[in-house]
Scaffold this active site. Structure first.
Site, short mmCIF file in Angstrom:
data_model
loop_
_atom_site.label_atom_id
_atom_site.label_comp_id
_atom_site.label_asym_id
_atom_site.label_seq_id
_atom_site.Cartn_x
_atom_site.Cartn_y
_atom_site.Cartn_z
N SER A 125 0.82 -1.21 0.00
CA SER A 125 0.00 0.00 0.00
C SER A 125 0.86 1.26 0.00
O SER A 125 0.40 2.31 -0.42
CB SER A 125 -0.89 0.03 1.25
OG SER A 125 -1.77 -1.05 1.24
N HIS A 146 -1.23 -2.99 -7.25
CA HIS A 146 -2.05 -2.67 -6.09
C HIS A 146 -3.53 -2.84 -6.40
O HIS A 146 -4.09 -2.15 -7.27
CB HIS A 146 -1.76 -1.22 -5.65
CG HIS A 146 -2.54 -0.82 -4.44
ND1 HIS A 146 -3.64 0.00 -4.52
CD2 HIS A 146 -2.41 -1.17 -3.15
CE1 HIS A 146 -4.13 0.16 -3.30
NE2 HIS A 146 -3.41 -0.53 -2.45
N GLU A 158 -3.59 -0.91 -9.95
CA GLU A 158 -2.55 0.04 -10.33
C GLU A 158 -1.25 -0.75 -10.50
O GLU A 158 -0.87 -1.51 -9.62
CB GLU A 158 -2.34 1.08 -9.24
CG GLU A 158 -3.62 1.82 -8.87
CD GLU A 158 -3.41 2.69 -7.62
OE1 GLU A 158 -3.06 3.86 -7.78
OE2 GLU A 158 -3.59 2.18 -6.50
N ASN A 202 -3.46 5.40 -2.81
CA ASN A 202 -3.04 5.59 -1.42
C ASN A 202 -2.28 6.89 -1.22
O ASN A 202 -2.23 7.41 -0.11
CB ASN A 202 -2.23 4.39 -0.91
CG ASN A 202 -3.17 3.26 -0.52
OD1 ASN A 202 -4.25 3.50 0.00
ND2 ASN A 202 -2.80 2.04 -0.84
P1 NAD Z 1 -3.81 -9.49 6.22
O1 NAD Z 1 -3.24 -9.21 7.55
O2 NAD Z 1 -5.27 -9.84 6.09
O3 NAD Z 1 -2.99 -10.70 5.53
C1 NAD Z 1 -1.60 -10.78 5.49
C2 NAD Z 1 -1.21 -12.25 5.47
O4 NAD Z 1 0.19 -12.34 5.23
C3 NAD Z 1 -1.48 -12.99 6.79
O5 NAD Z 1 -2.30 -14.11 6.54
C4 NAD Z 1 -0.09 -13.40 7.27
O6 NAD Z 1 -0.07 -14.63 7.96
C5 NAD Z 1 0.65 -13.48 5.93
N1 NAD Z 1 2.10 -13.45 6.05
C6 NAD Z 1 2.86 -12.69 6.87
N2 NAD Z 1 4.18 -12.96 6.65
C7 NAD Z 1 4.22 -13.90 5.67
C8 NAD Z 1 5.29 -14.59 5.01
N3 NAD Z 1 6.55 -14.35 5.32
N4 NAD Z 1 4.97 -15.49 4.07
C9 NAD Z 1 3.69 -15.74 3.75
N5 NAD Z 1 2.64 -15.11 4.34
C10 NAD Z 1 2.91 -14.21 5.29
O7 NAD Z 1 -3.43 -8.26 5.30
P2 NAD Z 1 -4.16 -7.71 3.97
O8 NAD Z 1 -5.16 -6.69 4.33
O9 NAD Z 1 -4.54 -8.87 3.10
O10 NAD Z 1 -2.95 -6.91 3.29
C11 NAD Z 1 -1.93 -7.55 2.59
C12 NAD Z 1 -1.18 -6.53 1.77
O11 NAD Z 1 -2.08 -5.89 0.87
C13 NAD Z 1 -0.54 -5.40 2.58
O12 NAD Z 1 0.65 -5.01 1.97
C14 NAD Z 1 -1.56 -4.28 2.49
O13 NAD Z 1 -0.99 -3.02 2.68
C15 NAD Z 1 -2.03 -4.48 1.06
N6 NAD Z 1 -3.36 -3.95 0.74
C16 NAD Z 1 -4.37 -4.05 1.65
C17 NAD Z 1 -5.63 -3.54 1.31
C18 NAD Z 1 -6.79 -3.64 2.28
O14 NAD Z 1 -7.79 -2.96 2.03
N7 NAD Z 1 -6.73 -4.45 3.33
C19 NAD Z 1 -5.84 -2.98 0.04
C20 NAD Z 1 -4.79 -2.93 -0.87
C21 NAD Z 1 -3.55 -3.42 -0.50
#
Ligand code: NAD
Length: 396
Positions: A125, A146, A158, A202
């Site tokens: 993000s 993204h 994006e 973002n």
């Molecule tokens: P989340 O916390 O729901 O999921 C993250 C997952 O990553 C968890 O299941 C965790 O166990 C896993 N993880 C951590 N370390 C790991 C590793 N070394 N190997 C494999 N898996 C691992 O988070 P999310 O909301 O799905 O966000 C994930 C990414 O997407 C982040 O970078 C976030 O900024 C980005 N993002 C989030 C959103 C949103 O609205 N939530 C939108 C766009 C982008």
């Protein structure tokens, strides 16, 4: 580097809300997918969420003629061993937690263990793609991609370069993006040639949190209930949810980590406030943990918006977004504002700031000057392009 038509095997790293969504649309597009996380129960939960997601698509009659869920899931595997999961991967989506050291480790491991042509696409993000790729052995194959939540419904993706990314890698990312289905229409796969931490959306959505942090902390000090803050935002008129509900929905830690990252990259004004810090320390991360600003243990909370606190002015958040959009134009990340508004609408279902900004930029510049004077949050000072209205001639 691999030809787009030869991309067959995709690995999705991270089985959280984003990873599951990305894996679901990749499966719907016909790719073979391996979903990877750190623990068996997390990855199993991810697979269950993908099935649930596909079921909803099926109920809407949008799975496609003669295609069954079991048919789609036969192309889906799971793993908790990243090195072996990427051995035959043509393309890897990374959707692990928003922590730079973890993203870098994942990127290095993937690039070491995947075929030479494999492309690594981070769903970060806020971080620079250049920073994620810097220690890997193939930074030229690392891009940013993204997505928005929920991936199957929000049509924008994006796609962005890091400093060392090749045009070819970016082209493949844009093409893969176009192939991933979206239930609301055609997927908008946006090509961003110049690096911008936070891409377009973002970059616009994070600076308003400087203002919201200030409001959350003021509400805490004054003992004002969160629903009155959401009522101030005229939730469901300007935005689909008020800021407290939205933070819970997206994950309090996601917002917190985004602020920490921007604090390092842009300004100390992004430092998370008391309210957000306390929620993270207490482990109250919103919808996913059952508690955040609101109680989600019994499902979506009922939020009464009949009483306003009268301290949050939603127009200021629009003014901040217009200012940030103008900074993107000044930095030449994009050449016109139409693409910024398109990303906002297709990614977040909120209109971009430029439509109303054309009529309000003088008033909004003054609002920002006044807020900067009150709060000393200098990052929010209106830029020249906003104050002059020069952006109006930069639509395309
Ligand atoms: P989340 O916390 O729901 O999921 C993250 C997952 O990553 C968890 O299941 C965790 O166990 C896993 N993880 C951590 N370390 C790991 C590793 N070394 N190997 C494999 N898996 C691992 O988070 P999310 O909301 O799905 O966000 C994930 C990414 O997407 C982040 O970078 C976030 O900024 C980005 N993002 C989030 C959103 C949103 O609205 N939530 C939108 C766009 C982008």
């Amino acid at each position: 580097m691999v030809d787009i038509s030869k991309v067959k095997n995709i690995t999705v790293v991270g089985a959280g809300v984003m990873g599951n969504g990305i894996a679901q649309v990749a499966l719907m597009a016909g790719f073979n997918v391996i979903l990877v996380d750190v623990k068996e129960n997390i990855v199993n939960n991810g697979i269950a969420k993908i099935k649930e997601g596909l079921k909803k698509v099926q109920i809407k009659g949008k799975l496609g003629e003669g295609i069954s869920i079991s048919n789609i899931m036969s192309r889906c595997r799971k793993s908790i061993d990243l090195s072996s999961a990427v051995k035959e991967s043509d393309f890897v989506f990374e959707a692990v937690v928003e922590k730079l050291d973890i993203k870098k480790q994942v990127c290095d491991l993937v690039m070491e263990n995947s075929p030479p042509h494999c492309i690594f696409a981070s769903n970060t993000s806020t971080f620079r793609i250049t920073d994620i790729a810097e220690d890997s052995n193939k930074p030229e194959n690392v891009i940013g991609m993204h997505f928005f939540l929920p991936v199957v419904l929000q049509c924008c993706v994006e796609v962005m370069k890091g400093e060392k990314t090749t045009d070819k890698a970016l082209d493949i990312g844009v093409e893969i993006g176009k192939r991933l289905p979206c239930l609301k229409g055609k997927r908008l796969s946006v090509r961003i040639e110049k690096e911008s931490p936070g891409f377009i959306a973002n970059r616009l959505l994070t600076p308003p949190i400087i203002y919201l942090n200030w409001i959350f902390d003021l509400a805490l000090e004054k003992g004002i209930p969160w629903e009155q803050i959401d009522a101030d935002a005229e939730a469901r008129k300007l935005t689909p949810m008020g800021p407290c509900e939205l933070t819970d929905y997206l994950g309090v830690d996601t917002t917190y980590n985004a602020l920490k990252s921007y604090e390092k990259i842009f300004s100390s004004d992004f430092a998370p406030g008391k309210v957000l810090t306390n929620l993270v320390v207490e482990g109250n991360l919103g919808r996913k943990t059952g508690r955040g600003f609101y109680d989600w243990t019994a499902g979506k909370p009922e939020i009464f918006l009949n009483k306003k606190a009268g301290i949050l002015n939603p127009e200021i958040t629009m003014a901040i977004m217009l200012n940030e959009g103008c900074k993107l134009l000044e930095e030449k990340i994009v050449s016109g504002y139409k693409i910024i508004d398109d990303v906002m609408l297709t990614g977040t279902s909120m209109p971009g700031p430029f439509g109303p900004g054309k009529r309000n930029y003088i008033k909004w510049s003054k609002m920002l000057e006044d807020f900067v004077e009150l709060s000393d949050k200098k990052y929010l000072k209106p830029c020249e392009l906003m104050k002059s209205g020069g952006f109006i001639n930069m639509r395309k």
